[in-house]
Motif scaffolding. Sequence first.
Motif, PDB file in Angstrom:
ATOM      1  N   VAL A  81      14.600   3.258  -4.277  1.00  0.00           N
ATOM      2  CA  VAL A  81      13.825   2.290  -3.734  1.00  0.00           C
ATOM      3  C   VAL A  81      14.485   0.725  -3.898  1.00  0.00           C
ATOM      4  O   VAL A  81      14.697   0.532  -5.104  1.00  0.00           O
ATOM      5  CB  VAL A  81      12.556   2.008  -4.410  1.00  0.00           C
ATOM      6  N   VAL A  82      14.636   0.239  -2.704  1.00  0.00           N
ATOM      7  CA  VAL A  82      15.297  -1.063  -2.632  1.00  0.00           C
ATOM      8  C   VAL A  82      14.442  -2.348  -2.650  1.00  0.00           C
ATOM      9  O   VAL A  82      14.840  -3.452  -2.877  1.00  0.00           O
ATOM     10  CB  VAL A  82      16.414  -1.164  -1.456  1.00  0.00           C
ATOM     11  N   GLY A  83      13.251  -1.981  -2.491  1.00  0.00           N
ATOM     12  CA  GLY A  83      12.111  -2.934  -2.321  1.00  0.00           C
ATOM     13  C   GLY A  83      10.706  -2.437  -2.276  1.00  0.00           C
ATOM     14  O   GLY A  83      10.411  -1.182  -1.566  1.00  0.00           O
ATOM     15  N   GLN A  84       9.751  -2.825  -3.119  1.00  0.00           N
ATOM     16  CA  GLN A  84       8.491  -2.487  -3.073  1.00  0.00           C
ATOM     17  C   GLN A  84       7.477  -3.760  -3.029  1.00  0.00           C
ATOM     18  O   GLN A  84       7.688  -4.454  -3.826  1.00  0.00           O
ATOM     19  CB  GLN A  84       8.116  -1.427  -4.101  1.00  0.00           C
ATOM     20  N   TYR A  85       6.402  -3.383  -2.277  1.00  0.00           N
ATOM     21  CA  TYR A  85       5.174  -4.423  -2.292  1.00  0.00           C
ATOM     22  C   TYR A  85       3.908  -3.716  -2.068  1.00  0.00           C
ATOM     23  O   TYR A  85       3.858  -2.701  -1.416  1.00  0.00           O
ATOM     24  CB  TYR A  85       5.273  -5.223  -0.916  1.00  0.00           C
ATOM     25  N   LEU A  86       2.991  -4.310  -2.806  1.00  0.00           N
ATOM     26  CA  LEU A  86       1.511  -3.704  -2.970  1.00  0.00           C
ATOM     27  C   LEU A  86       0.546  -4.682  -3.074  1.00  0.00           C
ATOM     28  O   LEU A  86       0.761  -5.726  -3.784  1.00  0.00           O
ATOM     29  CB  LEU A  86       1.636  -2.643  -4.312  1.00  0.00           C
ATOM     30  N   LYS A  87      -0.513  -4.471  -2.159  1.00  0.00           N
ATOM     31  CA  LYS A  87      -1.632  -5.315  -2.098  1.00  0.00           C
ATOM     32  C   LYS A  87      -2.761  -4.384  -1.852  1.00  0.00           C
ATOM     33  O   LYS A  87      -2.633  -3.681  -0.944  1.00  0.00           O
ATOM     34  CB  LYS A  87      -1.339  -6.564  -1.230  1.00  0.00           C
ATOM     35  N   THR A  88      -4.005  -4.697  -2.471  1.00  0.00           N
ATOM     36  CA  THR A  88      -5.362  -3.984  -2.162  1.00  0.00           C
ATOM     37  C   THR A  88      -6.471  -5.030  -1.777  1.00  0.00           C
ATOM     38  O   THR A  88      -6.312  -6.233  -2.369  1.00  0.00           O
ATOM     39  CB  THR A  88      -5.678  -3.207  -3.275  1.00  0.00           C
ATOM     40  N   ASN A  89      -7.433  -4.721  -1.048  1.00  0.00           N
ATOM     41  CA  ASN A  89      -8.781  -5.376  -1.142  1.00  0.00           C
ATOM     42  C   ASN A  89      -9.645  -4.361  -1.674  1.00  0.00           C
ATOM     43  O   ASN A  89      -9.340  -3.251  -1.938  1.00  0.00           O
ATOM     44  CB  ASN A  89      -8.903  -6.040   0.098  1.00  0.00           C
TER      45      ASN A  89
END
Length: 635
Positions: free
Chosen positions: A592-600
């Motif tokens: 993995v070279v980049g990871q982004y997470l968001k939730t509502n």
Amino acid sequence: MESVPSKPLKYFVFDFDSTFTQVEALDVLCEIALKDDPKREGILSEVKRITNSCMNGEISFRESLESRLALLPAHQDHLPALVKELKKSVSPSFERNREFFSNFSDRIYVVSNGFKDFILPVTQEYDIADDHVFANEFTFDAEGNITGFDASNLLSTDEGKVAVIRALDLNGDVYVIGDGYNDYKIKAAGFANKFYAFTENIERGSVIDKADHITPSLDEFLYLNKMNTAISYPKNRIKVLLLENIHPDAARRLKEEGYQVETHDAALDEAELAEKIKSVSVLGIRSKTQVTANVLENANRLLAIGAFCIGTNQIDLTACSKKGIAVFNAPYSNTRSVVELAIGEIIMLMRGITDKSSGMHRGMWGKSAKNSNEIRGKKLGIVGYGNIGSQLSVLAENMGMDVYYYDIVDKLALGNATKCNSLEELLGQVDVVTLHVDGRAENKQFFGADDFAAMKPGALFLNLSRGSVVDVAILKEHILTGRIRGAAVDVFPTEPKSNEEEFVSDLRELPNVILTPHIGGSTEEAQENIGEFVPGKIMEYINTGSSFLSVNFPNVQLPLLQNAHRLMHIHHNRPGVLANISQVLLKYHINVVGQYLKTNEDIGYVIIDIDKAYSDDVIKELRAIENTIRFRVLF
């Protein structure tokens, strides 16, 4: 044991003019050579006519070549400028797919009726060997003027391309990609397996009719042949439907991006839209189109919806989230236009201008200062202090009004505006009430009998927000009794779907009432701004996965994808989903070279950039994770 026969090699034969480049090189050379010639436009027009006649198979190539060169007062000193222009005019999909040319350079040929003098400097930059480029050659006189072409070259004849491919005797499957009739002839003569009509730059009906496939970009050709490496999905397969006379700039931007775009001036009803949306990837609407849960049941290809307006209450956002459809709007683009209309209407109502104007048209001369006032020193009450309400506050104060505002959310006052702690507090003291609230379900008939009764006698009323938020029958009653001195209404509970339908309302023919057909944001400037802004957000989402400013997705702003593949996993916001994703990546040793997470509260959005090398099984397992709504791969 019998040996498994190997698959035949694939060879790729490309045309140059209007295929490898977006232009016809001789046309460009003509423009350069005739730069200061007073007869330039006439000669250019004739050269282009001859070019098109040849490409459509109407005249022979030799005839077209001789005719064009006879019109062309070119010199060898013009060629460097031509090459410079051609390098800037390489077809975008060719530029995107440089890796394809590098990987298959030994099986790529350029066969053109153009000239090596300007073709080789361009193809060399794409790792195409000079001996894989077949084209004509200019002849020059002692002063360097172009006098003609080498008539012994096969490619100066009508069947030249066929003769070149026959002589190459390629041992494998031959695919020809071009835009002209002479490219089709290679297939017709039996020396190519398939002919692909390339339409990224120009569409010739007579050529398209002969093609095995129409390829609007090199991406499409590579996708069909399972060779795509530059982008994960051809943009020409992304179908966009724009309704309600959305500004032409939106269609232009989306077409330039490579999408298929269909436009309609009016809204569609639920049944029409439910049928139409089945093949649509992007939907663009304004305020009249209702995107219901029933419509969305049919939207299995839909990635995004663009509301080319401020409000989104016409869209079932919950249903969109459940299907992984991102929704974008234009919260700022038409703010100024709505504010200016509000200011103008306040002045018109204060002066009773509409009634005076109507009387004049009937021959009445009603000169009087009665019930005609300046707005300076009057109290303006703004209900809803968002983007529009706050900007109206600033402009109204600058014109001398005393501004009061009320909002259910705590908002900082701009300028000298006075915040009211309740709607009743505001209504009882202001001379003008203007509504700027949103159209959420709980705001239906937000302003009713008690609110009108709480207003100062003789006050003015404006609604430029949503038609559903006002009890129209009560408003009419108060206008007829004179308690409300005048009103301006731009939005209505029921509105015609198109300009051809009759507008029906209880507010018609009332005194000192300005009715406008939902045009608060309908200025050329606002629609142009929206036509730029909304497509930009949609393209950013499709191209990069960025959901910034989406009204229903967790907002994620992403960097450009570089030397990696991007996995986008949209899922119901349930515990354990991220852990399951991590387990799949760990199982296959994915870097993995980049990871982004968001939730509502409804959904989670995970974006993971990984190295290019991975098994197809990784994708299958990520799609199969419980609570997955939608999964996409970008590269």
